[in-house]
Design a protein around this motif. Structure first.
Motif, PDB file in Angstrom:
ATOM      1  N   ASN A   1       0.744  -1.069   0.072  1.00  0.00           N
ATOM      2  CA  ASN A   1       0.133   0.074   0.049  1.00  0.00           C
ATOM      3  C   ASN A   1       0.796   1.192  -0.015  1.00  0.00           C
ATOM      4  N   ARG A   2       0.357   2.447  -0.417  1.00  0.00           N
ATOM      5  CA  ARG A   2       0.877   3.807  -0.613  1.00  0.00           C
ATOM      6  C   ARG A   2       2.472   3.917  -1.007  1.00  0.00           C
ATOM      7  N   ILE A   3       2.280   3.093  -2.395  1.00  0.00           N
ATOM      8  CA  ILE A   3       3.749   2.788  -2.814  1.00  0.00           C
ATOM      9  C   ILE A   3       4.331   4.324  -3.185  1.00  0.00           C
ATOM     10  N   ASP A   4       3.487   5.168  -3.478  1.00  0.00           N
ATOM     11  CA  ASP A   4       3.974   6.570  -3.914  1.00  0.00           C
ATOM     12  C   ASP A   4       4.544   7.256  -2.836  1.00  0.00           C
ATOM     13  N   GLN A   5       3.998   7.180  -1.711  1.00  0.00           N
ATOM     14  CA  GLN A   5       5.069   7.754  -0.561  1.00  0.00           C
ATOM     15  C   GLN A   5       6.252   7.068  -0.448  1.00  0.00           C
ATOM     16  N   ARG A   6       6.299   5.824  -0.628  1.00  0.00           N
ATOM     17  CA  ARG A   6       7.520   4.908  -0.456  1.00  0.00           C
ATOM     18  C   ARG A   6       8.627   5.257  -1.514  1.00  0.00           C
ATOM     19  N   ILE A   7       8.032   5.570  -2.854  1.00  0.00           N
ATOM     20  CA  ILE A   7       9.073   6.124  -3.585  1.00  0.00           C
ATOM     21  C   ILE A   7       9.602   7.322  -3.334  1.00  0.00           C
ATOM     22  N   ALA A   8       8.899   8.414  -3.028  1.00  0.00           N
ATOM     23  CA  ALA A   8       9.167   9.634  -2.811  1.00  0.00           C
ATOM     24  C   ALA A   8      10.026   9.911  -1.580  1.00  0.00           C
TER      25      ALA A   8
ATOM     26  N   THR B   1      17.543   3.769  -7.606  1.00  0.00           N
ATOM     27  CA  THR B   1      16.659   2.989  -7.937  1.00  0.00           C
ATOM     28  C   THR B   1      15.977   2.209  -6.806  1.00  0.00           C
ATOM     29  N   ILE B   2      14.757   1.819  -7.172  1.00  0.00           N
ATOM     30  CA  ILE B   2      13.824   1.111  -6.115  1.00  0.00           C
ATOM     31  C   ILE B   2      13.140   0.029  -6.861  1.00  0.00           C
ATOM     32  N   PHE B   3      13.315  -1.172  -6.228  1.00  0.00           N
ATOM     33  CA  PHE B   3      12.397  -2.292  -6.785  1.00  0.00           C
ATOM     34  C   PHE B   3      11.014  -2.383  -5.997  1.00  0.00           C
TER      35      PHE B   3
ATOM     36  N   ASN C   1       1.946  -2.910  -8.528  1.00  0.00           N
ATOM     37  CA  ASN C   1       1.992  -1.705  -7.935  1.00  0.00           C
ATOM     38  C   ASN C   1       2.114  -0.507  -9.220  1.00  0.00           C
ATOM     39  N   THR C   2       2.447  -0.771 -10.321  1.00  0.00           N
ATOM     40  CA  THR C   2       2.512  -0.040 -11.323  1.00  0.00           C
ATOM     41  C   THR C   2       1.255   0.619 -11.948  1.00  0.00           C
ATOM     42  N   LYS C   3       0.021  -0.046 -11.664  1.00  0.00           N
ATOM     43  CA  LYS C   3      -1.213   0.319 -12.204  1.00  0.00           C
ATOM     44  C   LYS C   3      -1.538   1.733 -11.845  1.00  0.00           C
ATOM     45  N   GLY C   4      -1.793   2.700 -12.672  1.00  0.00           N
ATOM     46  CA  GLY C   4      -2.309   3.957 -12.304  1.00  0.00           C
ATOM     47  C   GLY C   4      -0.948   4.871 -11.584  1.00  0.00           C
ATOM     48  N   LEU C   5       0.042   4.529 -11.707  1.00  0.00           N
ATOM     49  CA  LEU C   5       1.453   4.948 -11.001  1.00  0.00           C
ATOM     50  C   LEU C   5       2.039   5.795 -12.057  1.00  0.00           C
ATOM     51  N   ASP C   6       2.344   7.137 -12.167  1.00  0.00           N
ATOM     52  CA  ASP C   6       2.899   7.979 -12.819  1.00  0.00           C
ATOM     53  C   ASP C   6       4.313   8.218 -12.802  1.00  0.00           C
TER      54      ASP C   6
END
Length: 459
Positions: free
Chosen positions: A408-415, A424-426, A431-436
């Protein structure tokens, strides 16, 4: 003359029995039942009812659609970490229980907060330390001379409520609940009935006067808060202050919170002048190493609403005994054994004759399943003696078939990984569906199987 009523209580879990029992039916402990007086003849009404503002409220039933909802009038404290764990600040009339090991810093945290609260009259009730000891501790903390803080060394609840009526404080700190005793109960302080009765009196006082009360509680050798389990059910919030006394960092974790999230985490650093708030925990949870070493992987996890990066350390070595050792610090050892079984069954990595040691750096205890991928990578890196690049982070859950599941909340983890300079982040391809990915300055590597991670890192 009326006869006093007595009951037998288990001193381990608080189980109540009308007669003595050798083995507790609740916790299965032996020889823990002690007879306690639960009701004295001719007992008087507690003095908390004489506190100004303690008017009786109506007990008339009201329809739910007729109840007027008002905004919570929280009082923010100077401690941002405590505000985060409490859910935004102190709620009027709340009863907060803080538990932790001896010497971990519970009293320091509360005294430091009492000394730094602006325009707030605080009553600090201590049953364990003298006024001189508290004064010596306050001298080491900042702003001790300007604080509107009053110290009371008392253990009788009736005398405490009399002082509250005279002083009229804005909030009260009790250190600790195991030292208080009530005249209503004729048993020793710290017993099950005394802890329950004193907490009940403080609860009634807090709810009828809207004065928040903080209670410091001891813990047992198993890490649970001492006293009956009903103690945790009575209070509004239960905070656990944990960490290693031999390390500088402490974690304040919400176990129960009626006014906010129960998954928030506050981090402090113990210094000579008190507890310092750690606003960016990722920096302290990542070791500063100059050369690449095997068995180390960086995981991105979430504690409540806070993303942070932690370092997972693994050591795999040949077993010198017949049975290989399995040890884990800060991570569930049963989950580690499951991940080892996945690696051995699905991908052919042989750990059956090797010792495996796993450690979460910084003394943190994690439960987020998104750390699975970093654990897998650290184990493979240590066994194959292949270092993982220091600029790579991982966020993914590993299933029993070896697939990398979404978190969950992959965008916060990437940021968070991008903010700390990782390249790089694996992540899971699900999780890529709908992720810009174009709005991030970090390269994302979607994977679906563990062998894809191995090929990308070491292939």
């Amino acid at each position: 003359m009326a006869k006093a009523k007595t009951t037998f209580f288990c001193q381990n879990c608080g189980y109540e029995s009308p007669k003595w029992l050798g083995k507790c039916p609740s916790c299965s402990e032996w020889n823990t039942f002690v007879e306690e007086v639960t009701e004295k003849p001719g007992s008087r009404i507690p003095d908390w009812r004489t506190v100004p503002g303690a008017a009786k409220r109506s007990n008339k039933a009201a329809a739910i659609h007729e109840i007027v909802q008002t905004a919570e009038n929280r009082r923010a404290t100077p401690d941002r970490e405590l505000n985060r764990v409490l859910g935004g600040g102190i709620v009027p009339g709340s009863l907060v229980l803080i538990g932790g090991e001896p010497g971990i810093g519970k009293s320091t945290l509360m005294l430091q907060l009492a000394l730094n609260m602006p325009n707030t009259k605080t009553l600090y009730v201590s049953g364990e330390e003298s006024e001189q000891q508290l004064k010596m501790r306050a001298e080491r903390l900042v702003q001790a001379s300007e604080a509107d803080c009053y110290i009371l060394t008392e253990t009788a609840t009736q005398n405490i409520f009399k002082q509250i009526a005279l002083l009229e404080p804005h909030w009260v700190i009790i250190d600790s609940i195991q030292t208080l005793h009530s005249a209503q109960i004729d048993s020793a302080p710290g017993s099950v009935s005394q802890v329950r009765e004193c907490t009940a009196e403080l609860l009634r006082f807090a709810k009828e006067t809207s004065i928040p009360v903080f209670i410091i509680g001891h813990i047992t050798k198993d890490g649970a808060i001492a006293g009956p389990k009903v103690l945790e059910h009575m209070v509004d919030t239960v905070l656990q202050f944990e960490g290693d006394r031999h390390h500088a960092y402490r974690m304040l974790r919400a176990v129960k919170n009626r006014f906010g999230s129960a998954s928030e985490l506050g981090i402090y650093e113990m210094q000579g002048t008190g507890l310092r708030e750690v606003s960016n925990p990722s920096e302290i949870l990542l070791s500063q190493r100059e050369e690449s070493m095997s068995g180390i992987a960086i995981a991105v996890l979430l504690e409540g609403l806070r993303p942070m990066l932690i370092e997972v350390q693994a050591l795999v070595s040949t077993s010198a005994y017949g049975t290989p050792q399995r040890s884990s610090t800060g991570f569930d050892i049963r989950r580690m054994n499951m991940l080892l079984a996945v690696l051995e069954k699905r991908f052919g990595f042989r750990f059956s004759a090797q010792d495996v040691f796993l450690n979460i750096a910084g003394g943190l205890r994690v439960e987020d399943p998104a750390i699975d991928l970093a654990v897998i990578v650290a184990l493979i890196s240590s066994q194959q003696d292949l270092p993982v690049p220091a600029t790579v982070a991982f966020a993914g859950e590993v299933g029993l078939s070896g697939e990398i599941r979404a978190v969950n909340r992959i965008d916060q983890r990437i940021a968070e990984a991008e903010k700390l300079g990782f390249e790089t982040i694996f992540i899971s391809k699900y999780n890529t569906k709908g992720l810009d990915g174009s709005k991030y300055g970090i390269r994302m590597k979607p994977v679906s199987k563990v062998e894809e991670v191995f090929q990308a890192l070491f292939g």
